[in-house]
Design a protein around this motif. Structure first.
Motif, PDB file in Angstrom:
ATOM      1  N   THR A  69       0.836  -1.209   0.000  1.00 32.53           N
ATOM      2  CA  THR A  69       0.000   0.000   0.000  1.00 32.53           C
ATOM      3  C   THR A  69       0.865   1.251   0.000  1.00 32.53           C
ATOM      4  OG1 THR A  69      -1.762  -1.146   1.211  1.00 32.53           O
ATOM      5  CG2 THR A  69      -1.790   1.261   1.250  1.00 32.53           C
ATOM      6  N   ALA A  70       1.928   1.239   0.814  1.00 35.07           N
ATOM      7  CA  ALA A  70       2.840   2.387   0.880  1.00 35.07           C
ATOM      8  C   ALA A  70       3.538   2.603  -0.460  1.00 35.07           C
ATOM      9  CB  ALA A  70       3.869   2.171   1.987  1.00 35.07           C
ATOM     10  N   LEU A  71       3.926   1.514  -1.097  1.00 37.14           N
ATOM     11  CA  LEU A  71       4.567   1.630  -2.414  1.00 37.14           C
ATOM     12  C   LEU A  71       3.613   2.247  -3.418  1.00 37.14           C
ATOM     13  CD1 LEU A  71       6.698   0.932  -4.644  1.00 37.14           C
ATOM     14  CD2 LEU A  71       5.498  -1.254  -4.872  1.00 37.14           C
ATOM     15  N   LEU A  72       2.405   1.726  -3.503  1.00 43.61           N
ATOM     16  CA  LEU A  72       1.443   2.189  -4.495  1.00 43.61           C
ATOM     17  C   LEU A  72       1.098   3.665  -4.308  1.00 43.61           C
ATOM     18  CD1 LEU A  72      -0.876  -0.952  -4.539  1.00 43.61           C
ATOM     19  CD2 LEU A  72       0.654  -0.215  -6.379  1.00 43.61           C
ATOM     20  N   ALA A  73       1.117   4.120  -3.061  1.00 47.39           N
ATOM     21  CA  ALA A  73       0.824   5.517  -2.774  1.00 47.39           C
ATOM     22  C   ALA A  73       1.949   6.440  -3.231  1.00 47.39           C
ATOM     23  CB  ALA A  73       0.573   5.709  -1.281  1.00 47.39           C
ATOM     24  N   LYS A  74       3.153   5.903  -3.331  1.00 41.05           N
ATOM     25  CA  LYS A  74       4.340   6.711  -3.658  1.00 41.05           C
ATOM     26  C   LYS A  74       4.793   6.552  -5.107  1.00 41.05           C
ATOM     27  CE  LYS A  74       7.779   9.323  -2.098  1.00 41.05           C
ATOM     28  NZ  LYS A  74       8.854   8.750  -1.268  1.00 41.05           N
ATOM     29  N   LEU A  75       4.318   5.513  -5.778  1.00 38.48           N
ATOM     30  CA  LEU A  75       4.898   5.109  -7.055  1.00 38.48           C
ATOM     31  C   LEU A  75       4.749   6.168  -8.137  1.00 38.48           C
ATOM     32  CD1 LEU A  75       6.426   2.712  -8.109  1.00 38.48           C
ATOM     33  CD2 LEU A  75       4.278   1.673  -8.832  1.00 38.48           C
ATOM     34  N   GLY A  76       3.590   6.764  -8.263  1.00 42.56           N
ATOM     35  CA  GLY A  76       3.380   7.800  -9.274  1.00 42.56           C
ATOM     36  C   GLY A  76       3.525   7.267 -10.690  1.00 42.56           C
ATOM     37  N   THR A  77       4.169   8.064 -11.528  1.00 46.90           N
ATOM     38  CA  THR A  77       4.308   7.715 -12.951  1.00 46.90           C
ATOM     39  C   THR A  77       5.741   7.329 -13.303  1.00 46.90           C
ATOM     40  OG1 THR A  77       4.648  10.055 -13.513  1.00 46.90           O
ATOM     41  CG2 THR A  77       2.391   9.213 -13.615  1.00 46.90           C
ATOM     42  N   GLN A  78       6.481   6.850 -12.349  1.00 50.59           N
ATOM     43  CA  GLN A  78       7.879   6.463 -12.602  1.00 50.59           C
ATOM     44  C   GLN A  78       7.950   5.435 -13.731  1.00 50.59           C
ATOM     45  OE1 GLN A  78      10.030   5.108  -9.128  1.00 50.59           O
ATOM     46  NE2 GLN A  78      11.595   4.101 -10.357  1.00 50.59           N
ATOM     47  N   ARG A  79       8.853   5.666 -14.692  1.00 46.32           N
ATOM     48  CA  ARG A  79       8.963   4.789 -15.858  1.00 46.32           C
ATOM     49  C   ARG A  79      10.236   3.959 -15.850  1.00 46.32           C
ATOM     50  NH1 ARG A  79       4.172   4.349 -17.119  1.00 46.32           N
ATOM     51  NH2 ARG A  79       4.695   3.569 -19.195  1.00 46.32           N
ATOM     52  N   GLU A  80      11.208   4.337 -15.007  1.00 48.55           N
ATOM     53  CA  GLU A  80      12.459   3.579 -14.937  1.00 48.55           C
ATOM     54  C   GLU A  80      12.744   3.153 -13.502  1.00 48.55           C
ATOM     55  OE1 GLU A  80      16.049   4.525 -17.177  1.00 48.55           O
ATOM     56  OE2 GLU A  80      14.970   6.258 -17.989  1.00 48.55           O
ATOM     57  N   GLY A  81      13.391   2.005 -13.363  1.00 44.16           N
ATOM     58  CA  GLY A  81      13.740   1.510 -12.048  1.00 44.16           C
ATOM     59  C   GLY A  81      13.337   0.060 -11.901  1.00 44.16           C
TER      60      GLY A  81
END
Length: 205
Positions: free
Chosen positions: A38-50
């Motif tokens: 849940t914490a990850l999904l709240a922070k993930l945003g639109t990151q395309r690399e990683g």
């Protein structure tokens, strides 16, 4: 963000996530630690690399549930799963759900790092391709209606005189429109223009 993108480590076991985080950050990699999916999904945003390294057995949203949610939101980041209680069926399900690899705890650090490097390279290549596709789409969308007609005629193999007759305009006007098309598309030749248009999803019909 680093050139390689952020590595997200998701594990409800504080010692496990901080230990792995220390290992990876010591290699100069940029990391973020998350105590839950849940914490990850709240922070993930639109990151395309990683990359995402996630534990399988977590309270609430499990690692396997996380894979399903990442697929639903079309997250492009590769996912490596880790678990202290792995079995073959779980590994198979994880791979079928989109994980690129599956490690059992205690994780072999060197093997994980090698796979992580591969995942980051794949992520970077995919992100570059996506960005190239977006830029190409913008170039095509910048064509006026008449320029698009000329471009489609070029794609169909028509010569300037034929295009002029087809569209009922002068040869000079065709040449001007064609020049504008070549400039907007960044094409140095008719062959390159055709390649770009086809890459952008156009066909001769």
């Amino acid at each position: 963000m680093s050139a390689e993108g952020i590595i997200h480590i998701v594990d409800d076991d504080r010692a496990a996530r901080e230990g792995l985080g220390f290992l990876l950050s010591s290699l100069g990699l940029e990391i973020e630690l998350h105590s839950s999916a849940t914490a990850l999904l709240a922070k993930l945003g639109t990151q395309r690399e990683g990359c995402i390294i996630a534990d399988v057995r977590m309270p609430g949203i499990t690692g396997l549930d996380l894979l399903d949610e990442l697929a639903r939101i079309e997250c492009p980041l590769p996912v490596i799963m880790v678990t202290g209680h792995g079995d073959v069926p779980m590994a198979v399900r994880a791979m079928r759900s989109g994980a690129i690899d599956f490690f059992e705890k205690p994780v072999n650090g060197m093997a994980l790092i090698e796979r992580l490097r591969e995942a980051l390279a794949e992520s970077h290549t995919r992100a570059e391709a996506e960005q190239g596709a977006v830029q190409l789409r913008r170039r095509i969308d910048s064509l006026t209606a008449r320029e698009a007609e000329v471009a489609r005629a070029v794609l169909a193999g028509r010569q300037n005189k034929q295009i002029a007759a087809d569209l009922g305009i002068s040869l000079k006007t065709v040449e001007i429109h064609r020049h504008h098309v070549m400039e907007k598309m960044g094409a140095g030749s008719a062959a390159e223009l055709v390649r770009l248009l086809v890459a952008g999803g156009w066909s001769e019909t």
